[in-house]
Design an enzyme around this catalytic site. Structure first.
Site, PDB file in Angstrom:
ATOM      1  N   CYS A   1      15.278  -4.294   5.605  1.00 57.90           N
ATOM      2  CA  CYS A   1      14.525  -5.453   5.110  1.00 57.90           C
ATOM      3  C   CYS A   1      13.846  -5.009   3.811  1.00 57.90           C
ATOM      4  CB  CYS A   1      13.497  -5.866   6.165  1.00 57.90           C
ATOM      5  SG  CYS A   1      12.334  -7.110   5.563  1.00 57.90           S
TER       6      CYS A   1
ATOM      7  N   CYS B   1      12.155 -12.536   0.080  1.00 61.09           N
ATOM      8  CA  CYS B   1      13.217 -11.728   0.660  1.00 61.09           C
ATOM      9  C   CYS B   1      13.699 -10.746  -0.409  1.00 61.09           C
ATOM     10  CB  CYS B   1      14.365 -12.647   1.105  1.00 61.09           C
ATOM     11  SG  CYS B   1      15.776 -11.740   1.719  1.00 61.09           S
ATOM     12  N   GLY B   2      13.380  -9.470  -0.218  1.00 59.31           N
ATOM     13  CA  GLY B   2      13.676  -8.462  -1.246  1.00 59.31           C
ATOM     14  C   GLY B   2      15.160  -8.162  -1.388  1.00 59.31           C
ATOM     15  N   ASN B   3      15.847  -7.952  -0.244  1.00 56.07           N
ATOM     16  CA  ASN B   3      17.288  -7.653  -0.329  1.00 56.07           C
ATOM     17  C   ASN B   3      18.043  -8.880  -0.836  1.00 56.07           C
ATOM     18  OD1 ASN B   3      17.018  -5.018   0.655  1.00 56.07           O
ATOM     19  ND2 ASN B   3      17.155  -5.687   2.794  1.00 56.07           N
TER      20      ASN B   3
HETATM   21  N1  LIG Z   1      12.368 -12.050   7.961  1.00 54.62           N
HETATM   22  C1  LIG Z   1      11.582 -12.080   6.778  1.00 54.62           C
HETATM   23  C2  LIG Z   1      12.298 -12.668   5.612  1.00 54.62           C
HETATM   24  C3  LIG Z   1      13.478 -11.866   5.167  1.00 54.62           C
HETATM   25  C4  LIG Z   1      13.086 -10.574   4.489  1.00 54.62           C
HETATM   26  C5  LIG Z   1      14.306  -9.844   4.002  1.00 54.62           C
HETATM   27  N2  LIG Z   1      15.151  -9.305   5.001  1.00 54.62           N
HETATM   28  C6  LIG Z   1      13.988  -8.864   2.909  1.00 54.62           C
HETATM   29  O1  LIG Z   1      14.927  -8.172   2.506  1.00 54.62           O
HETATM   30  O2  LIG Z   1      12.865  -8.813   2.413  1.00 54.62           O
HETATM   31  C7  LIG Z   1      10.328 -12.942   6.998  1.00 54.62           C
HETATM   32  O3  LIG Z   1      10.378 -13.932   7.754  1.00 54.62           O
HETATM   33  O4  LIG Z   1       9.304 -12.620   6.385  1.00 54.62           O
END
Ligand SMILES: N[C@@H](CCC[C@H](N)C(=O)O)C(=O)O
Length: 321
Positions: free
Chosen positions: A226, A77-79
């Site tokens: 994301c 999760c980057g953020n």
């Molecule tokens: N929903 C994503 C995981 C979360 C990613 C996030 N919002 C980000 O900032 O990278 C998944 O299930 O891969």
């Protein structure tokens, strides 16, 4: 169990950050899933796109695990990693630390503010792979680059990559949120194509090295931003839309803006730079056996989100929203 937490966000992708090292009892994976379902609920819970669990690590200053609002765990999760980067750099007093994630130990550091007065962190997004099996994606070709996926739509092309969570990215001229949501739902209901689900992003090029990205997230739905999707989209914009590697790609999103520096030496790597904003700190008493919780009425608010609203407005104008 009493759980202190920090409500935080990166580009308005919002999280409940829980430092498990401070809890009286340890959590099982089933507990982590239940807490994510209970607290992330926007109507009945506290509301968030997911939970960031901070744990101790034998390989790095700390470990991050991320659970989506539907209780599923993501590889990355980057953020969220920027928020954990802030938490651990402030805790250790170091400018640069390493955080263990599911697939890699990643360097993270505080960098100069992306917008005046906004605490900004840079996190490494890797490993990156274009191998279809790395997502996983069921297809006969080894890689899927700028290709029509007939199961999803005849009208646009996608590039598939893992960073290391699974993404498909489409470069579009007009970004239609409804179309994105429909394709996102379809992709996540196609286990014959994406057995573990997939994050789906649409990218619109605004200018050279400037893009707008919106994402339908696996395990969540449409989000404001994301981090891994903006990183994946920056790589795809270099490959498909003529953006330059090694120079920052400014990525506008519904919740703000980040910068992604794509490196394409022997393998692709991305530096993702953006805000890590604390909204408030509070405590919640969770009873997992009855799936209930009680929030302490005492929230310690920061003023960071008020300051962040200027960046939000700036991003809206720059992104043409
Ligand atoms: N929903 C994503 C995981 C979360 C990613 C996030 N919002 C980000 O900032 O990278 C998944 O299930 O891969």
């Amino acid at each position: 169990m009493d759980i202190p937490y920090i409500k935080c966000h990166g580009s308005d992708n919002d999280f409940i950050m829980i430092d498990e090292r401070k809890l009286e009892e340890s959590l099982t994976d089933e507990d982590r899933k239940e807490v994510a379902l209970l607290l992330s609920d926007r109507l009945e819970g506290i509301g968030s796109d997911g939970i960031l669990y901070v744990l101790s690590s034998s390989k790095a200053e700390a470990c991050m695990r991320m659970f989506n609002s539907d209780g599923s765990e993501a590889e990355m999760c980057g953020n969220g990693l920027r928020c954990v980067a802030r938490y651990i750099t402030e805790e250790t007093g170091k400018e640069k630390v390493h955080i263990e994630t599911a697939k890699a130990v990643l360097p993270v550091e505080r960098v100069s503010d992306i917008y005046e007065g906004i605490a900004t962190f840079s996190v490494a997004i890797e490993p990156v792979s274009f191998s279809a099996s790395s997502l996983p994606m069921e297809t006969e070709s080894e890689q899927v680059v700028d290709t029509v996926l007939r199961d999803l739509t005849e009208d646009q092309t996608f590039t598939a990559l893992s960073v290391p969570n699974p993404h498909i990215v489409s470069v579009v001229t007009e970004l239609d949120e409804e179309v994105l949501e429909n394709i996102g739902k379809k992709a996540n209901n196609s286990p014959h194509l994406f057995p573990n689900g997939v994050n789906v992003s649409f990218v619109r090029k605004i200018d050279d090295n400037k893009i707008f990205v919106q994402t339908y997230e696996r395990g969540v739905g449409l989000t404001n931003a994301c981090g891994t999707a903006m990183s994946a989209s920056s790589i795809v914009s270099v490959i498909v839309a003529g953006n330059n590697p090694d120079l920052p790609v400014t990525v506008m999103n519904k919740g703000g803006m980040v910068q992604c520096i794509v490196h394409d030496n022997e393998e692709y790597k991305v530096e993702l730079q953006g805000n890590a904003t604390y909204v408030y700190e509070a405590e919640v008493r969770v009873d997992i056996s009855t799936q209930s919780f009680e929030e302490s009425p005492h929230h310690v608010h920061t003023e960071e989100n008020e300051r962040y609203s200027e960046l939000r407005e700036f991003a809206k104008t720059e992104g043409g929203l």
